[in-house]
Design a protein around this motif. Structure first.
Motif, PDB file in Angstrom:
ATOM      1  N   GLY A  77      44.484  34.091  36.103  1.00 45.95           N
ATOM      2  CA  GLY A  77      43.053  34.152  36.347  1.00 45.95           C
ATOM      3  C   GLY A  77      42.757  34.378  37.812  1.00 45.95           C
ATOM      4  N   ARG A  78      41.699  33.745  38.295  1.00 48.51           N
ATOM      5  CA  ARG A  78      41.287  33.904  39.680  1.00 48.51           C
ATOM      6  C   ARG A  78      41.137  32.533  40.328  1.00 48.51           C
ATOM      7  NH1 ARG A  78      36.576  35.235  38.930  1.00 48.51           N
ATOM      8  NH2 ARG A  78      35.253  33.823  40.137  1.00 48.51           N
ATOM      9  N   VAL A  79      41.529  32.443  41.584  1.00 50.03           N
ATOM     10  CA  VAL A  79      41.364  31.202  42.337  1.00 50.03           C
ATOM     11  C   VAL A  79      40.560  31.510  43.598  1.00 50.03           C
ATOM     12  CG1 VAL A  79      43.636  31.531  43.456  1.00 50.03           C
ATOM     13  CG2 VAL A  79      42.523  29.285  43.516  1.00 50.03           C
ATOM     14  N   ASN A  80      39.489  30.772  43.782  1.00 50.17           N
ATOM     15  CA  ASN A  80      38.678  30.864  44.997  1.00 50.17           C
ATOM     16  C   ASN A  80      38.873  29.582  45.794  1.00 50.17           C
ATOM     17  OD1 ASN A  80      37.675  33.280  44.035  1.00 50.17           O
ATOM     18  ND2 ASN A  80      35.747  32.408  43.317  1.00 50.17           N
ATOM     19  N   GLY A  81      38.815  29.690  47.102  1.00 48.45           N
ATOM     20  CA  GLY A  81      39.000  28.471  47.858  1.00 48.45           C
ATOM     21  C   GLY A  81      38.879  28.649  49.352  1.00 48.45           C
ATOM     22  N   GLN A  82      39.122  27.554  50.034  1.00 38.41           N
ATOM     23  CA  GLN A  82      39.086  27.501  51.493  1.00 38.41           C
ATOM     24  C   GLN A  82      40.192  26.573  51.973  1.00 38.41           C
ATOM     25  OE1 GLN A  82      34.653  27.332  52.946  1.00 38.41           O
ATOM     26  NE2 GLN A  82      34.790  26.050  51.126  1.00 38.41           N
TER      27      GLN A  82
END
Length: 290
Positions: A77-82
Protein backbone atom coordinates in the motif's frame (compact mmCIF):
# COMPACT_ATOMS: atom_id res chain seq x y z
CA UNK A 1 68.81 25.42 -28.85
CA UNK A 2 65.68 27.23 -30.03
CA UNK A 3 63.93 23.92 -30.67
CA UNK A 4 64.93 22.66 -27.22
CA UNK A 5 63.70 25.86 -25.62
CA UNK A 6 60.36 25.56 -27.43
CA UNK A 7 60.03 21.97 -26.21
CA UNK A 8 60.67 23.03 -22.59
CA UNK A 9 58.19 25.91 -22.93
CA UNK A 10 55.60 23.55 -24.46
CA UNK A 11 56.17 21.01 -21.68
CA UNK A 12 55.72 23.68 -19.00
CA UNK A 13 52.55 24.88 -20.74
CA UNK A 14 51.23 21.32 -20.84
CA UNK A 15 52.00 20.88 -17.13
CA UNK A 16 50.23 24.17 -16.35
CA UNK A 17 47.19 23.06 -18.36
CA UNK A 18 47.11 19.69 -16.57
CA UNK A 19 47.48 21.37 -13.17
CA UNK A 20 44.65 23.77 -14.05
CA UNK A 21 42.44 20.87 -15.08
CA UNK A 22 43.26 19.01 -11.86
CA UNK A 23 42.54 22.18 -9.85
CA UNK A 24 39.21 22.64 -11.65
CA UNK A 25 38.31 19.00 -10.91
CA UNK A 26 39.28 19.37 -7.26
CA UNK A 27 37.26 22.56 -6.89
CA UNK A 28 34.29 20.99 -8.68
CA UNK A 29 34.50 17.91 -6.46
CA UNK A 30 34.69 20.10 -3.36
CA UNK A 31 31.67 22.12 -4.47
CA UNK A 32 29.72 18.91 -5.26
CA UNK A 33 30.69 17.41 -1.90
CA UNK A 34 29.60 20.59 -0.19
CA UNK A 35 26.25 20.51 -1.99
CA UNK A 36 25.73 16.86 -1.12
CA UNK A 37 26.77 17.53 2.46
CA UNK A 38 24.27 20.37 2.75
CA UNK A 39 21.53 18.20 1.19
CA UNK A 40 22.29 15.39 3.61
CA UNK A 41 22.20 17.77 6.55
CA UNK A 42 18.81 19.13 5.42
CA UNK A 43 17.34 15.63 5.22
CA UNK A 44 19.00 14.60 8.48
CA UNK A 45 17.16 17.40 10.27
CA UNK A 46 13.76 16.05 9.29
CA UNK A 47 11.52 15.29 6.32
CA UNK A 48 8.08 14.28 5.15
CA UNK A 49 7.48 11.40 2.77
CA UNK A 50 4.89 9.51 0.73
CA UNK A 51 6.00 6.04 -0.31
CA UNK A 52 4.50 2.94 -1.85
CA UNK A 53 5.47 -0.10 0.21
CA UNK A 54 5.60 -3.86 -0.12
CA UNK A 55 6.25 -6.02 2.95
CA UNK A 56 7.29 -9.66 2.74
CA UNK A 57 7.98 -12.19 5.47
CA UNK A 58 11.48 -13.69 5.58
CA UNK A 59 10.80 -16.00 8.53
CA UNK A 60 9.80 -19.65 8.46
CA UNK A 61 6.74 -18.67 10.51
CA UNK A 62 4.99 -15.39 9.74
CA UNK A 63 5.79 -12.86 12.51
CA UNK A 64 3.12 -11.14 14.61
CA UNK A 65 3.26 -7.76 12.87
CA UNK A 66 3.09 -9.34 9.43
CA UNK A 67 0.07 -11.47 10.40
CA UNK A 68 -1.85 -8.40 11.56
CA UNK A 69 -1.07 -6.53 8.34
CA UNK A 70 -1.91 -9.57 6.19
CA UNK A 71 -5.27 -9.94 7.94
CA UNK A 72 -6.23 -6.44 6.79
CA UNK A 73 -4.59 -6.65 3.36
CA UNK A 74 -1.95 -4.23 4.58
CA UNK A 75 1.22 -5.93 3.37
CA UNK A 76 1.27 -3.52 0.41
CA UNK A 77 0.00 0.00 0.00
CA UNK A 78 1.11 3.53 0.77
CA UNK A 79 2.79 4.99 3.84
CA UNK A 80 2.76 8.71 4.62
CA UNK A 81 4.79 10.17 7.40
CA UNK A 82 7.33 12.50 8.90
CA UNK A 83 10.54 12.10 10.82
CA UNK A 84 12.96 14.03 12.96
CA UNK A 85 16.21 12.81 14.56
CA UNK A 86 14.15 11.99 17.68
CA UNK A 87 10.94 10.41 16.35
CA UNK A 88 9.11 8.85 13.41
CA UNK A 89 5.38 9.09 12.64
CA UNK A 90 3.64 6.85 10.08
CA UNK A 91 0.19 6.31 8.55
CA UNK A 92 -0.50 3.06 6.66
CA UNK A 93 -2.99 2.94 3.78
CA UNK A 94 -3.43 -0.65 2.51
CA UNK A 95 -3.73 -1.01 -1.25
CA UNK A 96 -6.51 -3.58 -0.89
CA UNK A 97 -8.87 -1.32 1.06
CA UNK A 98 -8.80 1.72 -1.20
CA UNK A 99 -9.96 3.73 1.83
CA UNK A 100 -9.12 7.37 2.46
CA UNK A 101 -8.67 6.49 6.15
CA UNK A 102 -5.44 4.87 7.35
CA UNK A 103 -5.44 1.30 8.61
CA UNK A 104 -3.46 2.46 11.63
CA UNK A 105 -0.86 4.99 12.73
CA UNK A 106 2.49 4.47 14.44
CA UNK A 107 4.63 6.73 16.58
CA UNK A 108 8.20 5.55 17.14
CA UNK A 109 10.62 7.27 19.48
CA UNK A 110 13.88 6.10 21.04
CA UNK A 111 11.91 5.02 24.12
CA UNK A 112 8.80 3.26 22.81
CA UNK A 113 6.62 2.21 19.89
CA UNK A 114 2.96 3.24 19.92
CA UNK A 115 0.23 1.75 17.71
CA UNK A 116 -3.11 3.41 17.02
CA UNK A 117 -5.28 0.50 18.20
CA UNK A 118 -8.39 2.70 18.13
CA UNK A 119 -8.01 3.39 14.41
CA UNK A 120 -7.26 -0.28 13.74
CA UNK A 121 -10.43 -1.29 15.63
CA UNK A 122 -12.57 1.25 13.74
CA UNK A 123 -11.20 -0.12 10.47
CA UNK A 124 -12.05 -3.67 11.56
CA UNK A 125 -15.51 -2.67 12.74
CA UNK A 126 -16.27 -0.90 9.45
CA UNK A 127 -15.16 -3.90 7.40
CA UNK A 128 -17.49 -6.16 9.43
CA UNK A 129 -20.52 -3.85 9.38
CA UNK A 130 -20.09 -3.23 5.65
CA UNK A 131 -20.54 -6.98 5.08
CA UNK A 132 -23.01 -7.59 7.93
CA UNK A 133 -24.93 -4.35 8.68
CA UNK A 134 -26.79 -5.88 11.66
CA UNK A 135 -23.44 -6.48 13.39
CA UNK A 136 -23.24 -2.73 13.99
CA UNK A 137 -25.89 -3.09 16.69
CA UNK A 138 -23.86 -5.75 18.51
CA UNK A 139 -20.30 -4.47 18.12
CA UNK A 140 -19.61 -1.47 20.41
CA UNK A 141 -17.78 1.68 19.38
CA UNK A 142 -14.24 2.28 20.58
CA UNK A 143 -14.34 4.27 23.86
CA UNK A 144 -10.75 4.14 25.15
CA UNK A 145 -7.56 6.03 24.44
CA UNK A 146 -6.34 5.35 20.91
CA UNK A 147 -2.67 4.37 21.21
CA UNK A 148 -1.31 1.21 22.78
CA UNK A 149 2.39 0.68 23.59
CA UNK A 150 4.47 -2.41 22.92
CA UNK A 151 4.68 -2.90 26.68
CA UNK A 152 0.90 -3.06 26.94
CA UNK A 153 0.80 -5.41 23.96
CA UNK A 154 3.25 -7.65 25.81
CA UNK A 155 0.72 -7.90 28.67
CA UNK A 156 -1.67 -9.38 26.10
CA UNK A 157 0.80 -12.14 25.31
CA UNK A 158 2.44 -10.47 22.28
CA UNK A 159 6.24 -10.76 22.40
CA UNK A 160 7.74 -7.34 23.15
CA UNK A 161 10.59 -7.93 20.68
CA UNK A 162 8.04 -8.55 17.92
CA UNK A 163 6.38 -5.15 18.31
CA UNK A 164 9.22 -2.85 19.40
CA UNK A 165 10.52 -0.70 16.51
CA UNK A 166 12.74 1.72 18.43
CA UNK A 167 15.78 0.47 16.50
CA UNK A 168 14.48 2.37 13.45
CA UNK A 169 15.59 5.57 15.20
CA UNK A 170 19.21 4.38 15.32
CA UNK A 171 19.72 5.24 11.65
CA UNK A 172 21.25 8.65 11.09
CA UNK A 173 22.02 10.45 7.82
CA UNK A 174 25.68 11.01 8.60
CA UNK A 175 28.21 11.21 5.75
CA UNK A 176 30.67 9.37 8.00
CA UNK A 177 28.23 6.49 8.47
CA UNK A 178 27.03 5.76 4.95
CA UNK A 179 28.60 3.26 2.60
CA UNK A 180 28.05 3.06 -1.15
CA UNK A 181 26.57 -0.31 -2.16
CA UNK A 182 24.89 -1.98 -5.15
CA UNK A 183 21.92 -4.16 -4.10
CA UNK A 184 20.70 -6.97 -6.34
CA UNK A 185 17.39 -5.27 -7.14
CA UNK A 186 18.87 -1.82 -7.73
CA UNK A 187 16.96 0.53 -10.03
CA UNK A 188 18.72 2.01 -13.06
CA UNK A 189 19.91 5.57 -12.51
CA UNK A 190 19.98 5.34 -8.70
CA UNK A 191 22.82 5.67 -6.20
CA UNK A 192 22.60 3.35 -3.19
CA UNK A 193 24.01 3.82 0.29
CA UNK A 194 23.96 1.57 3.34
CA UNK A 195 23.25 3.50 6.55
CA UNK A 196 25.38 2.18 9.37
CA UNK A 197 24.50 2.16 13.07
CA UNK A 198 26.34 1.29 16.25
CA UNK A 199 24.27 -1.91 16.58
CA UNK A 200 26.55 -4.84 15.72
CA UNK A 201 24.06 -7.61 16.54
CA UNK A 202 23.49 -10.26 13.88
CA UNK A 203 19.77 -9.46 13.78
CA UNK A 204 20.20 -5.67 13.67
CA UNK A 205 18.05 -3.90 11.04
CA UNK A 206 19.69 -3.06 7.71
CA UNK A 207 18.65 0.07 5.80
CA UNK A 208 19.71 0.73 2.20
CA UNK A 209 18.79 4.11 0.71
CA UNK A 210 18.68 4.59 -3.06
CA UNK A 211 18.41 8.10 -4.50
CA UNK A 212 17.77 8.94 -8.15
CA UNK A 213 20.98 10.48 -9.48
CA UNK A 214 19.28 13.16 -11.60
CA UNK A 215 17.39 14.52 -8.59
CA UNK A 216 20.07 14.15 -5.94
CA UNK A 217 21.16 17.78 -6.09
CA UNK A 218 18.43 19.47 -8.12
CA UNK A 219 15.04 18.07 -7.11
CA UNK A 220 13.30 19.51 -4.05
CA UNK A 221 11.74 16.08 -3.41
CA UNK A 222 14.10 13.46 -4.90
CA UNK A 223 12.81 10.02 -5.82
CA UNK A 224 14.01 7.29 -3.48
CA UNK A 225 14.13 3.49 -3.39
CA UNK A 226 14.45 2.17 0.16
CA UNK A 227 15.22 -1.39 1.24
CA UNK A 228 14.67 -2.21 4.89
CA UNK A 229 15.41 -5.61 6.46
CA UNK A 230 14.46 -6.32 10.07
CA UNK A 231 15.82 -9.82 10.81
CA UNK A 232 14.57 -9.76 14.40
CA UNK A 233 11.02 -9.40 13.04
CA UNK A 234 11.50 -11.59 9.95
CA UNK A 235 10.40 -8.76 7.65
CA UNK A 236 11.72 -7.24 4.41
CA UNK A 237 10.23 -3.95 3.20
CA UNK A 238 10.69 -2.19 -0.13
CA UNK A 239 9.57 1.42 -0.54
CA UNK A 240 9.50 3.79 -3.50
CA UNK A 241 8.37 7.41 -3.68
CA UNK A 242 9.60 10.86 -2.76
CA UNK A 243 11.07 12.51 0.33
CA UNK A 244 10.92 16.24 1.06
CA UNK A 245 13.16 17.96 3.62
CA UNK A 246 11.11 19.60 6.35
CA UNK A 247 11.23 20.62 9.98
CA UNK A 248 8.21 18.88 11.49
CA UNK A 249 7.40 19.08 15.19
CA UNK A 250 6.49 15.58 16.33
CA UNK A 251 4.91 15.05 19.71
CA UNK A 252 3.90 11.79 21.33
CA UNK A 253 0.15 11.02 21.07
CA UNK A 254 -1.83 12.12 24.09
CA UNK A 255 -4.76 9.77 23.46
CA UNK A 256 -3.32 6.62 25.02
CA UNK A 257 -4.79 3.51 26.57
CA UNK A 258 -4.46 3.13 30.31
CA UNK A 259 -3.13 -0.10 31.76
CA UNK A 260 -6.57 -0.56 33.31
CA UNK A 261 -8.05 -0.61 29.77
CA UNK A 262 -6.24 -3.83 28.81
CA UNK A 263 -8.89 -6.07 30.38
CA UNK A 264 -11.58 -4.12 28.48
CA UNK A 265 -9.61 -4.59 25.26
CA UNK A 266 -9.50 -8.37 25.81
CA UNK A 267 -13.27 -8.40 26.41
CA UNK A 268 -13.82 -6.25 23.31
CA UNK A 269 -11.82 -8.65 21.17
CA UNK A 270 -13.82 -11.60 22.46
CA UNK A 271 -17.08 -9.76 21.76
CA UNK A 272 -16.05 -9.03 18.17
CA UNK A 273 -15.02 -12.65 17.59
CA UNK A 274 -18.32 -13.91 18.99
CA UNK A 275 -20.38 -11.48 16.89
CA UNK A 276 -18.49 -12.36 13.72
CA UNK A 277 -19.05 -16.08 14.32
CA UNK A 278 -22.74 -15.45 15.02
CA UNK A 279 -23.44 -13.30 11.93
CA UNK A 280 -21.42 -15.59 9.68
CA UNK A 281 -23.41 -18.58 10.98
CA UNK A 282 -26.69 -16.75 10.55
CA UNK A 283 -25.78 -15.67 7.03
CA UNK A 284 -24.74 -19.24 6.14
CA UNK A 285 -28.05 -20.59 7.54
CA UNK A 286 -30.07 -18.05 5.54
CA UNK A 287 -28.28 -19.01 2.34
CA UNK A 288 -28.84 -22.72 3.01
CA UNK A 289 -32.57 -22.13 3.62
CA UNK A 290 -32.83 -20.21 0.37
Amino acid sequence: MAASKKKRTGARAAVVVVLCLVLVCVVAAAVALGLVSRRVKRFAGGASFSLDYQITSTAAEEPALYKVLAQFGGTSGRVNGQYTPEALQLELYPQASGSSQPLTRLYISKDETLYDAGQLYRTLRSSITDNYPLAGVLIPEWNMGSYISQTQLASLGVDDTATSLQSMNDFQLDLKKIKKVQPENAKAGYLYFRLETDDTAADAPVLTLGVEKSGLLRAASPAVHILLDIPAHGIHTELTGTVTPAAPTLTAPTSRMQDSDIASLVQLRQTVESVVQFVQGAASGTQSAS
